[in-house]
Design a protein around this motif. Structure first.
Motif, mmCIF file in Angstrom:
data_model
loop_
_atom_site.group_PDB
_atom_site.id
_atom_site.type_symbol
_atom_site.label_atom_id
_atom_site.label_comp_id
_atom_site.label_asym_id
_atom_site.label_seq_id
_atom_site.Cartn_x
_atom_site.Cartn_y
_atom_site.Cartn_z
ATOM 1 N N GLN A 170 4.836 -4.578 -6.545
ATOM 2 C CA GLN A 170 5.205 -3.424 -5.727
ATOM 3 C C GLN A 170 4.773 -2.115 -6.360
ATOM 4 N N SER A 171 4.486 -2.142 -7.659
ATOM 5 C CA SER A 171 4.026 -0.909 -8.317
ATOM 6 C C SER A 171 2.626 -0.519 -7.865
ATOM 7 N N VAL A 172 1.844 -1.482 -7.360
ATOM 8 C CA VAL A 172 0.518 -1.166 -6.822
ATOM 9 C C VAL A 172 0.505 -1.252 -5.296
ATOM 10 N N THR A 173 1.679 -1.315 -4.694
ATOM 11 C CA THR A 173 1.824 -1.326 -3.244
ATOM 12 C C THR A 173 2.072 0.096 -2.754
ATOM 13 N N GLY A 174 1.238 0.547 -1.816
ATOM 14 C CA GLY A 174 1.285 1.948 -1.410
ATOM 15 C C GLY A 174 2.008 2.199 -0.107
ATOM 16 N N ILE A 175 3.074 1.451 0.157
ATOM 17 C CA ILE A 175 3.891 1.654 1.358
ATOM 18 C C ILE A 175 5.341 1.787 0.904
ATOM 19 N N SER A 176 5.983 2.889 1.223
ATOM 20 C CA SER A 176 7.308 3.192 0.679
ATOM 21 C C SER A 176 8.345 2.135 1.040
ATOM 22 N N GLY A 177 8.205 1.529 2.230
ATOM 23 C CA GLY A 177 9.185 0.541 2.665
ATOM 24 C C GLY A 177 9.253 -0.689 1.768
ATOM 25 N N PHE A 178 8.209 -0.919 0.983
ATOM 26 C CA PHE A 178 8.192 -2.075 0.085
ATOM 27 C C PHE A 178 8.509 -1.694 -1.364
ATOM 28 N N ARG A 179 8.719 -0.421 -1.626
ATOM 29 C CA ARG A 179 8.963 0.032 -3.000
ATOM 30 C C ARG A 179 10.452 0.352 -3.152
ATOM 31 N N HIS A 180 11.115 -0.340 -4.047
ATOM 32 C CA HIS A 180 12.554 -0.168 -4.226
ATOM 33 C C HIS A 180 12.848 1.121 -4.996
ATOM 34 N N PRO A 181 14.045 1.685 -4.798
ATOM 35 C CA PRO A 181 14.365 2.991 -5.402
ATOM 36 C C PRO A 181 14.737 2.883 -6.881
ATOM 37 N N VAL A 182 13.779 2.390 -7.661
ATOM 38 C CA VAL A 182 13.943 2.282 -9.107
ATOM 39 C C VAL A 182 12.635 2.738 -9.742
ATOM 40 N N PRO A 183 12.641 3.090 -11.018
ATOM 41 C CA PRO A 183 11.374 3.461 -11.668
ATOM 42 C C PRO A 183 10.370 2.312 -11.575
ATOM 43 N N TYR A 196 3.674 3.252 9.493
ATOM 44 C CA TYR A 196 4.542 3.838 10.517
ATOM 45 C C TYR A 196 5.148 2.772 11.427
ATOM 46 N N ARG A 197 4.905 1.514 11.126
ATOM 47 C CA ARG A 197 5.402 0.385 11.934
ATOM 48 C C ARG A 197 4.976 0.519 13.398
#
Length: 442
Positions: free
Chosen positions: A161-174, A409-410
């Motif tokens: 997920q660190s190289v995933t560029g869609i916010s919906g797949f990135r969890h709210p952690v460093p 944007y789904r």
């Protein structure tokens, strides 16, 4: 202390209410989240390009169960290969030797560009393979900085997920550090419009200003999957890789969604771009629904990790690898890559005709059997229309299609059916789309 009471029989309760209730009660929140429809879709069986729900309603599977089903549901050759291996030896850890994974590794390596020495590390999934590819790139180069594309999807594990560029797949952690995103060369709504050079210029600027100047590598999907089926334009991957290699990095191609003949023009989508990657990540369709992933790398890159122990418990599982071998055989014998090109081309042509009828459709794009319909509120401004996408999407389900909504944007309806979707299915699929759009836009 008495042990908790557990039902000992292996019967399956197929009542709709109990299936929904048990999932909601016993699934963790993180596993309950991934639900596309307002009303749950419960699937009981599949055959070829079709699936049936618990009430025996038939659907055309335009999603291939998230691209995992490549040669068709319950394909007899894949079932036979896996079943025979399952009955003989269910698992063999890589501590010990077994011929099936080694022969499959040889066959996978043979699908890569000739003239290079390719080796394979098997994993359980694509996300695990992405994590390994990142580790391999950083170990081999001794550098940290990675480039990735905005709107990319590479997996949901901490590394992927660190190289995933869609916010919906990135969890709210460093997130994992050392990753710089550059604009994806989306020819419909990209930050720099159409063309390739402005996007390559951004790669150059990112290397110069957002990294140390020395790269571990860059990771690219030849066709972005969850990003909304965004094919890389000709010249972009080769140009980006030239710049990455000049900065000391290795070039990683993510074929988890676009591989095994799906794009029609080539077995691996990167082949259409005239490039030879250093690392290729594969999964999903290679196992036709059985958990299987792999990192295929040039030997000199992979050998950089020889001093350290790395282990995936079910990586190189002989049952999964037997299925993988059968998948390669079926694709070749049934000419499924050629089928993807022909049927996908016909379906895309019909979708282009549908676009002329509905201003709501902003773009039709994709390659082979990896296609998308992007919905917009206005054809000039290209403002996304996620609400309309939901309405159309729900209607497609009522009309017997299984697809997905994707994109940042789904607002994109994504279609990646099993490669056995037939020319005879195209008319049926289009009839169902026409009905769906007509009802949703009343």
């Amino acid at each position: 202390m008495n042990a908790p009471h557990v039902h000992s029989n292996l019967e399956v309760d197929w009542s709709t209410e109990s299936i929904v209730e048990r999932r909601n009660r016993f699934y963790s929140a993180s596993q309950r989240k991934f639900v596309p429809y307002k009303e749950p879709l419960i699937l009981k069986r599949g055959k070829g390009q079709y699936v049936w729900d618990e009430k025996d309603q038939k659907y055309i599977d335009l999603l291939g169960m998230n691209l995992c089903i490549s040669v068709g549901h319950a394909h007899p050759q894949v079932v036979k290969a896996a079943t025979e291996q399952l009955a003989e030896l269910t698992h063999c850890t890589t501590m010990f030797y077994h011929p099936v994974p080694a022969q499959y590794a040889e066959e996978l390596a043979a699908t890569m560009p000739a003239g290079h020495d390719w080796v394979v590390h098997f994993t359980n999934s694509g996300a695990e393979a992405i994590d390994l590819a990142l580790l391999m790139a950083r170990t081999h180069t001794g550098n940290i900085d990675m480039l990735a594309l905005a709107s990319s999807y590479h997996g949901a594990t901490f590394g992927a997920q660190s190289v995933t560029g869609i916010s919906g797949f990135r969890h709210p952690v460093p997130q994992l550090g050392g990753v710089t995103f550059v604009a994806e060369p989306n020819q419909y709504r990209g930050a720099h419009g159409e063309g390739v050079e402005p996007y390559l210029g951004e790669v150059e600027r990112a290397i110069a200003s957002s990294t140390s100047g020395r790269l571990a590598g860059m990771i690219v999907e030849p066709v972005q999957g969850y990003g909304g089926i965004v094919p890389m334009p000709q010249g972009y991957i080769s140009g980006a890789f030239e710049r990455v290699r000049a900065a000391g990095g290795v070039c990683i191609i993510d074929e988890v969604q676009s591989g095994v003949g799906r794009t029609g023009d080539a077995f691996w989508a990167f082949e259409s771009h005239g490039v030879v990657p250093d690392i290729v990540v594969v999964a999903k369709g290679v196992g036709n629904g059985i958990p299987l992933g792999a990192v295929i790398a040039k030997r000199d890159v992979a050998e950089s990790m020889a001093d350290k122990f790395l282990f995936h418990t079910y990586g190189a599982n002989p049952v999964a690898c037997a299925a993988g071998r059968a998948v390669l055989k079926v694709i070749r014998e049934e000419r499924l890559q050629e089928n993807a090109r022909a049927v996908g081309g016909a379906l895309k042509t019909r979708l282009e005709e549908l676009k002329k009828q509905y201003p709501l459709i902003g773009d039709i794009r994709g390659q082979g059997l990896m296609l998308a319909i992007e919905l917009v509120k206005d054809g000039t401004t290209k403002e996304p229309a996620p609400e309309a996408a939901i309405a159309v999407f729900e209607e497609t389900r009522r009309n017997g299609l299984v697809a997905s909504r994707s994109g940042p944007y789904r607002n994109v309806i994504r279609m990646c059916p099993p490669l056995c979707l037939s020319m005879a299915d195209v008319e049926d699929v289009m009839d169902r789309f026409v009905r769906s759009f007509r009802t949703a836009t009343l």
